[in-house]
Design an enzyme around this catalytic site. Sequence first.
Site, PDB file in Angstrom:
ATOM      1  N   ASP A 278       0.874  -1.170   0.000  1.00 32.29           N
ATOM      2  CA  ASP A 278       0.000   0.000   0.000  1.00 32.29           C
ATOM      3  C   ASP A 278       0.917   1.227   0.000  1.00 32.29           C
ATOM      4  O   ASP A 278       2.123   1.121   0.273  1.00 32.29           O
ATOM      5  CB  ASP A 278      -0.953  -0.006   1.201  1.00 32.29           C
ATOM      6  CG  ASP A 278      -2.178   0.892   0.942  1.00 32.29           C
ATOM      7  OD1 ASP A 278      -2.093   1.761   0.046  1.00 32.29           O
ATOM      8  OD2 ASP A 278      -3.200   0.730   1.637  1.00 32.29           O
TER       9      ASP A 278
HETATM   10  C1  BGC Z   1      -5.091   3.154  -0.079  1.00 30.84           C
HETATM   11  C2  BGC Z   1      -5.120   2.169  -1.222  1.00 30.84           C
HETATM   12  C3  BGC Z   1      -4.897   2.885  -2.536  1.00 30.84           C
HETATM   13  C4  BGC Z   1      -3.600   3.644  -2.463  1.00 30.84           C
HETATM   14  C5  BGC Z   1      -3.249   4.395  -3.746  1.00 30.84           C
HETATM   15  C6  BGC Z   1      -3.904   4.077  -0.126  1.00 30.84           C
HETATM   16  O1  BGC Z   1      -4.075   5.127   0.751  1.00 30.84           O
HETATM   17  O2  BGC Z   1      -5.141   2.468   1.147  1.00 30.84           O
HETATM   18  O3  BGC Z   1      -6.347   1.483  -1.245  1.00 30.84           O
HETATM   19  O4  BGC Z   1      -4.931   1.991  -3.604  1.00 30.84           O
HETATM   20  O5  BGC Z   1      -3.668   4.578  -1.406  1.00 30.84           O
HETATM   21  O6  BGC Z   1      -4.025   5.498  -3.909  1.00 30.84           O
END
Ligand code: BGC
Length: 737
Positions: A278
């Site tokens: 993530d």
């Molecule tokens: C989220 C993810 C997301 C990523 C990219 C993170 O804050 O938890 O679900 O895909 O950001 O934007």
Amino acid sequence: MGRGLMMGACAAALLLAAPAMAASAGAKAAARPWMNSRLSPDARAELVLAGLSLDQQIALLHGVMPVFLGPKKPAHVQISAGWMPGLPELGIPDLTESDASLGVANAGRKDDDATPLPSGMALAATWDPRTAFAAGAMIGKEARQKGFNTLLAGGANLLRDPRNGRNFEYLGEDPLLAGTLAGQTIKGVQSNHIVSTTKHFALNDQETGRMVLDAVIDEAAFRESDLLAFEIAIETGHPGSVMCAYNRVGGTYACENPFLLTDVLRTDWKYPGWVMSDWGAVHGVAAAKAGLDQESGQQLDKQVFFDKPLKAAVDSGEISKARIHEMAHRYLRSLFAAGVVDHPVTAGGLDTAADARVARRAGEQGIVLLKNNDFLLPLMSSAKSIAVIGGHADVGVISGGGSSQVIPLGSKSFAKPPGAPQWGGGQVYYPSEPLAAIKARAPGARVTFNDGTDPAAAAALAKSADVVVVFATQWSTEGMDIAMSLDGQQNALIAAVAQANPKTVVVLETAGPVLMPWRDHAGAILEAWFPGARGGEAIARVLFGEINPEGRLPTTFPASLDQLARPVLPGSDQHIVETLTPSAATAFAVTYTEGSDVGYRGYAKSGAKPLYPFGYGLSYTVFRYSGLKVTGGKTLSASFTVTNVSNREGTDTPQLYLTAAPKRTQQRLIGWTKVTLKPGEARQVTVSASPRMLANWDAAAHGWRLDGGAYKIAVGPDAATATLTGSAKIEPAKLKP
Ligand code: BGC
């Protein structure tokens, strides 16, 4: 020169050029043997890797958020969640990533159009794998048409707490339902030759303290709940990538957790794709040792760990070259497997009108009729006056915030509540007004609107109308949790309106379960969730009976906060500022003492009565079940007859629950079916359970154990209603992990 002659000349020139072109194509193919699509994705990845230096391999293991590149951003790179350069000379495209599970999030670009699906809760409420596939196929197509080859979709975290601010991105509380539907959306996304993820692996089941919390759970319970949802999603959808979560699991960050990323994912599940982090979830090169293959959104980490520090770790012998090779292999093989290399994306061709029909259908199917006194619904065209109240029904339908936020053109934004994260848009309403859709269906009626800010004025209007439709909302976003209630003073509004006119239909646009102190006074209640691009129309079609409601709750609606496994949300007593550089001081544990007794399973155990049980949902049609036959052996099948005893066609979702098994009494959904029946029609259906759904995880034996003996089951319209009961003898077996 005539047109025919010109074409003839062109064709002749092409013919003359053909042998030369064939020769150069042949040379190119020999030079790029990995472009042979008859080879396996693994073989193709190996052929690429054979010519890559260590530095080139490491370059494939970390990607950026384009917005932080500033003037260094290459012109062709879009502002989106993530980007990583490819190897153009070898035919390996850039990695172009966009959020998320409900459509192509447009990262705040105001002139960008996209089609939002209804929320994950609405999709889950369809209980329909075909709808989930169609939904995934639509958003995957839009991703491709917008130039993205990876969609950060496939959210599969279980709803362990109705207050989790991201429940609207997920698919409810049951591992079989959530895993099956997540798998189908992933399959749909990838049917466009792009990669889908599944995320957030694992136990990112609340937003409060997500960067610091330590999720603690017993292994067997974990395997039978949150891990099972991911396992089913991966088996069904074969996502190219798995995104590990921010939080810790059993004391170790999910993105550097060898149990999750190696023991479970690789050794047990034989997952061949790549694990991406993530954004901002990497804390050191130890992650690479534990099984993380790629660092995403690298500017959010303290350092770009998978660049120079990773190289230094190889030089010092801490990480082997073979491990780097493996990381790059997993990435490349998924690009080949998904078709990203053979079918490079070409942007263009977006048709949001057609795509909106997919979103509307999913939205309609996901609407759950919770109450319908005296057949108040469907609304009669004979109603002379309809009062529509509240919920910005004159503007559109609400949607969820955060990285997954899709903002179609024409959306309107309202201010966020205090304490909400600054990023990810305001409270966004999609341009599909319920008020307009209601007016269009009641040409002979006087349809009036009151915004609901003054309950007394709204009640006065309600009193003067034949029928009232009151809209109520609960906003939710990534980055914070929510109360299990409607926002602001809407409970008081509904109470006042329903007291004034018992013919009040309450339409809920909520992220998930809410308390309903006014429930006894409402004439009818519809749960429409966040209903997506054509939500207003979907709601009106159900209200007027163009659509017979068929949604079923994918989660229990608790009757009170006391019924939750953790009445006080862990971490909510401390002031945790979300930060990407968490300090140990703010760390806290969330101990999932309920284990795999998530949602309805916990209610079955305690005997507590929820407001509405898992699986529940009414229809304008009534169904009866009869003639149950249960067979056993290696697994369990139940055959029974479903009869439509009403005078209109409708769709039912009979559910099969295990209620008792040797050495275990836990209730579990083990299968379901959907059946559409004409008035008076009866049909025999068979629902079979997979052996794993009957088995328990045996931590000592490291596998699923099916104890031999009598298995009791119930067939019913929801988890709390056992209409037919029976049992069968099952043979003992040991199943692979
Ligand atoms: C989220 C993810 C997301 C990523 C990219 C993170 O804050 O938890 O679900 O895909 O950001 O934007």
